[in-house]
Design an enzyme around this catalytic site. Structure first.
Site, PDB file in Angstrom:
ATOM      1  N   SER A   5     -60.123  83.085  38.208  1.00 15.66           N
ATOM      2  CA  SER A   5     -60.252  81.771  37.570  1.00 15.66           C
ATOM      3  C   SER A   5     -61.417  81.671  36.604  1.00 15.66           C
ATOM      4  O   SER A   5     -61.384  80.876  35.666  1.00 15.66           O
ATOM      5  CB  SER A   5     -60.395  80.672  38.637  1.00 15.66           C
ATOM      6  OG  SER A   5     -59.231  80.635  39.438  1.00 15.66           O
ATOM      7  N   THR A   6     -62.467  82.462  36.803  1.00 10.55           N
ATOM      8  CA  THR A   6     -63.628  82.411  35.921  1.00 10.55           C
ATOM      9  C   THR A   6     -64.089  83.828  35.613  1.00 10.55           C
ATOM     10  O   THR A   6     -63.746  84.784  36.319  1.00 10.55           O
ATOM     11  CB  THR A   6     -64.809  81.657  36.572  1.00 10.55           C
ATOM     12  OG1 THR A   6     -65.290  82.417  37.688  1.00 10.55           O
ATOM     13  CG2 THR A   6     -64.367  80.273  37.059  1.00 10.55           C
TER      14      THR A   6
END
Length: 203
Positions: A11-12
């Site tokens: 996600s990041t």
């Protein structure tokens, strides 16, 4: 010849993809055929995923580590599964749940069972994300009640703030005049002044 592909997503940029990459290479997916995005699963406008989608041909085989790597909510996961299996006509293997292996569900009963498992897992994945967000909100609220400050610390007030603040409260100065008096911008002075008022009122 049918090809094997793998898809991974974190996600990041700070999150690590090691576990997914180890699982995909362990499944004998060629490294050059593993596609990875470092962004949220909120939609499928992900550059590497879209590149992979263009390369996938009928009867190719796609591996993913877990069902939530496809997306982050129930409807998105089911829709993308439909695109991959029915429009692109590729097979999918979910390494964390080998019941989700479309190569084993070619008959009607197999496809039916696979669909049930997929829907249950998609719902569980979405529900767990909601629970995590709720726990985070509760944790932040509890921390604030304990006096924990989040975000960057505010700059110290200038020495002239007290006099300007008193002038504003007494009505002898407008907000703009008081802000100019202590060298603060209008919005900052007003925000800090209102915060002071609330503190003094005990609210």
């Amino acid at each position: 010849m049918n090809k094997m592909y793998g898809y991974a997503r974190v996600s990041t940029r700070e999150q690590k993809e090691d576990r997914q990459m180890i699982a995909l290479t362990g499944a004998q997916v060629p490294r050059r055929n593993i596609y990875m995005d470092k962004q949220s699963g909120k939609d499928f406008e992900r550059p590497r995923y879209q590149q992979m989608l263009k390369r996938l041909k009928e009867d190719d085989l796609l591996y993913i580590k877990s069902i939530d790597r496809l997306g982050r909510n129930y409807e998105e996961i089911l829709e993308q599964w439909r695109v991959l299996t029915r429009e692109k006509k590729v097979d999918i293997v979910v390494l964390d749940m080998l019941l989700l292996d479309t190569r084993r569900g070619k008959d009607l009963m197999g496809a039916f069972l696979s669909d049930i498992v997929l829907q249950v897992l998609s719902f569980v994945a979405e529900n767990e994300r909601k629970n995590i967000r709720e726990r985070q909100k509760e944790g932040i609220h509890a921390a604030k009640l304990r006096g924990v400050q989040f975000g960057r610390p505010e700059n110290p007030l200038p020495d002239s703030f007290e006099q300007a603040y008193e002038g504003w409260c007494s009505g002898t100065m407008s907000v703009r005049e008081a802000a100019d008096r202590c060298g603060m911008c209008f919005s900052t002075f007003y925000r800090r002044g209102m915060k002071r008022r609330k503190e003094e009122a005990g609210t």
